[in-house]
Design a protein around this motif. Sequence first.
Motif, PDB file in Angstrom:
ATOM      1  N   LYS A 108      -3.994  -2.619  -6.836  1.00  0.00           N
ATOM      2  CA  LYS A 108      -5.045  -1.928  -7.574  1.00  0.00           C
ATOM      3  C   LYS A 108      -5.788  -0.930  -6.690  1.00  0.00           C
ATOM      4  O   LYS A 108      -6.638  -0.195  -7.164  1.00  0.00           O
ATOM      5  CB  LYS A 108      -6.017  -2.946  -8.154  1.00  0.00           C
ATOM      6  CG  LYS A 108      -5.378  -3.839  -9.206  1.00  0.00           C
ATOM      7  CD  LYS A 108      -6.344  -4.890  -9.680  1.00  0.00           C
ATOM      8  CE  LYS A 108      -5.763  -5.748 -10.773  1.00  0.00           C
ATOM      9  NZ  LYS A 108      -4.576  -6.446 -10.469  1.00  0.00           N
ATOM     10  N   HIS A 109      -5.481  -0.932  -5.397  1.00  0.00           N
ATOM     11  CA  HIS A 109      -6.138  -0.054  -4.436  1.00  0.00           C
ATOM     12  C   HIS A 109      -5.048   0.647  -3.618  1.00  0.00           C
ATOM     13  O   HIS A 109      -3.886   0.240  -3.637  1.00  0.00           O
ATOM     14  CB  HIS A 109      -7.056  -0.870  -3.525  1.00  0.00           C
ATOM     15  CG  HIS A 109      -8.066  -1.666  -4.282  1.00  0.00           C
ATOM     16  ND1 HIS A 109      -9.220  -1.126  -4.787  1.00  0.00           N
ATOM     17  CD2 HIS A 109      -8.088  -2.969  -4.653  1.00  0.00           C
ATOM     18  CE1 HIS A 109      -9.910  -2.050  -5.419  1.00  0.00           C
ATOM     19  NE2 HIS A 109      -9.237  -3.182  -5.352  1.00  0.00           N
ATOM     20  N   ALA A 113      -4.648  -9.029   5.173  1.00  0.00           N
ATOM     21  CA  ALA A 113      -3.350  -8.632   4.613  1.00  0.00           C
ATOM     22  C   ALA A 113      -3.518  -8.091   3.195  1.00  0.00           C
ATOM     23  O   ALA A 113      -2.854  -7.111   2.817  1.00  0.00           O
ATOM     24  CB  ALA A 113      -2.391  -9.819   4.614  1.00  0.00           C
ATOM     25  N   GLY A 114      -4.397  -8.686   2.422  1.00  0.00           N
ATOM     26  CA  GLY A 114      -4.653  -8.204   1.066  1.00  0.00           C
ATOM     27  C   GLY A 114      -5.209  -6.792   1.055  1.00  0.00           C
ATOM     28  O   GLY A 114      -4.859  -5.974   0.204  1.00  0.00           O
ATOM     29  N   ARG A 115      -6.082  -6.487   2.017  1.00  0.00           N
ATOM     30  CA  ARG A 115      -6.618  -5.132   2.100  1.00  0.00           C
ATOM     31  C   ARG A 115      -5.530  -4.142   2.519  1.00  0.00           C
ATOM     32  O   ARG A 115      -5.463  -3.029   1.999  1.00  0.00           O
ATOM     33  CB  ARG A 115      -7.789  -5.081   3.085  1.00  0.00           C
ATOM     34  CG  ARG A 115      -9.025  -5.784   2.583  1.00  0.00           C
ATOM     35  CD  ARG A 115     -10.239  -5.487   3.433  1.00  0.00           C
ATOM     36  NE  ARG A 115     -10.023  -5.635   4.855  1.00  0.00           N
ATOM     37  CZ  ARG A 115     -10.227  -6.750   5.541  1.00  0.00           C
ATOM     38  NH1 ARG A 115     -10.661  -7.839   4.939  1.00  0.00           N
ATOM     39  NH2 ARG A 115     -10.017  -6.781   6.849  1.00  0.00           N
ATOM     40  N   LEU A 116      -4.682  -4.523   3.455  1.00  0.00           N
ATOM     41  CA  LEU A 116      -3.601  -3.628   3.889  1.00  0.00           C
ATOM     42  C   LEU A 116      -2.597  -3.366   2.778  1.00  0.00           C
ATOM     43  O   LEU A 116      -2.074  -2.260   2.652  1.00  0.00           O
ATOM     44  CB  LEU A 116      -2.892  -4.211   5.114  1.00  0.00           C
ATOM     45  CG  LEU A 116      -3.659  -4.173   6.423  1.00  0.00           C
ATOM     46  CD1 LEU A 116      -2.923  -4.974   7.484  1.00  0.00           C
ATOM     47  CD2 LEU A 116      -3.877  -2.751   6.881  1.00  0.00           C
ATOM     48  N   MET A 117      -2.327  -4.379   1.963  1.00  0.00           N
ATOM     49  CA  MET A 117      -1.343  -4.234   0.896  1.00  0.00           C
ATOM     50  C   MET A 117      -1.936  -3.662  -0.383  1.00  0.00           C
ATOM     51  O   MET A 117      -1.223  -3.486  -1.366  1.00  0.00           O
ATOM     52  CB  MET A 117      -0.693  -5.586   0.607  1.00  0.00           C
ATOM     53  CG  MET A 117       0.156  -6.079   1.749  1.00  0.00           C
ATOM     54  SD  MET A 117       1.079  -7.583   1.381  1.00  0.00           S
ATOM     55  CE  MET A 117      -0.216  -8.793   1.294  1.00  0.00           C
ATOM     56  N   GLY A 118      -3.241  -3.386  -0.395  1.00  0.00           N
ATOM     57  CA  GLY A 118      -3.868  -2.781  -1.561  1.00  0.00           C
ATOM     58  C   GLY A 118      -4.260  -3.760  -2.646  1.00  0.00           C
ATOM     59  O   GLY A 118      -4.581  -3.342  -3.759  1.00  0.00           O
ATOM     60  N   MET A 119      -4.249  -5.033  -2.364  1.00  0.00           N
ATOM     61  CA  MET A 119      -4.618  -6.035  -3.360  1.00  0.00           C
ATOM     62  C   MET A 119      -6.128  -6.282  -3.414  1.00  0.00           C
ATOM     63  O   MET A 119      -6.635  -6.799  -4.392  1.00  0.00           O
ATOM     64  CB  MET A 119      -3.907  -7.368  -3.070  1.00  0.00           C
ATOM     65  CG  MET A 119      -2.415  -7.282  -3.156  1.00  0.00           C
ATOM     66  SD  MET A 119      -1.942  -6.834  -4.837  1.00  0.00           S
ATOM     67  CE  MET A 119      -0.207  -6.645  -4.650  1.00  0.00           C
ATOM     68  N   ASP A 134     -11.023   0.303   5.413  1.00  0.00           N
ATOM     69  CA  ASP A 134      -9.741   0.262   6.127  1.00  0.00           C
ATOM     70  C   ASP A 134      -8.994   1.568   6.015  1.00  0.00           C
ATOM     71  O   ASP A 134      -8.345   2.011   6.958  1.00  0.00           O
ATOM     72  CB  ASP A 134      -8.884  -0.893   5.609  1.00  0.00           C
ATOM     73  CG  ASP A 134      -9.548  -2.231   5.780  1.00  0.00           C
ATOM     74  OD1 ASP A 134      -9.960  -2.529   6.918  1.00  0.00           O
ATOM     75  OD2 ASP A 134      -9.669  -2.971   4.797  1.00  0.00           O
ATOM     76  N   ILE A 135      -9.064   2.208   4.847  1.00  0.00           N
ATOM     77  CA  ILE A 135      -8.387   3.496   4.660  1.00  0.00           C
ATOM     78  C   ILE A 135      -8.976   4.522   5.614  1.00  0.00           C
ATOM     79  O   ILE A 135      -8.238   5.250   6.283  1.00  0.00           O
ATOM     80  CB  ILE A 135      -8.517   3.972   3.196  1.00  0.00           C
ATOM     81  CG1 ILE A 135      -7.664   3.068   2.301  1.00  0.00           C
ATOM     82  CG2 ILE A 135      -8.080   5.412   3.060  1.00  0.00           C
ATOM     83  CD1 ILE A 135      -7.871   3.320   0.837  1.00  0.00           C
TER      84      ILE A 135
END
Length: 97
Positions: A9-10, A79-85, A91-92
């Motif tokens: 979603k991100h 890991a969730g932030r890196l994978m866009g979840m 982080d971006i």
Amino acid sequence: MGIILDEPKHPVIDANPSFGKTVSNFSMLDYLKITTITGVSLPFGYLAGASSHIRGPSMYTAGIIGLMGGFMYAYQNSAGRLMGMLPNNDDIARHRR
């Protein structure tokens, strides 16, 4: 890491982050979560010890379990932030530099 059935979603920074990249992506909030979970588990382990000579080992065991649990929780969030979840605006900005 596993099969993810949901669409991110991100924005995706890394669809399959390595262990090193995930750990290096820990934020201060992730370290705070590790510290908090570990800190809460220590008195719990102390109070769970039935007698005075068992309280020390019980406290250390609970502390190690809390440390591992806090690390896994922080790892999952990173890991969730890196994978866009999970939301990953900070982080971006950090990874685009």
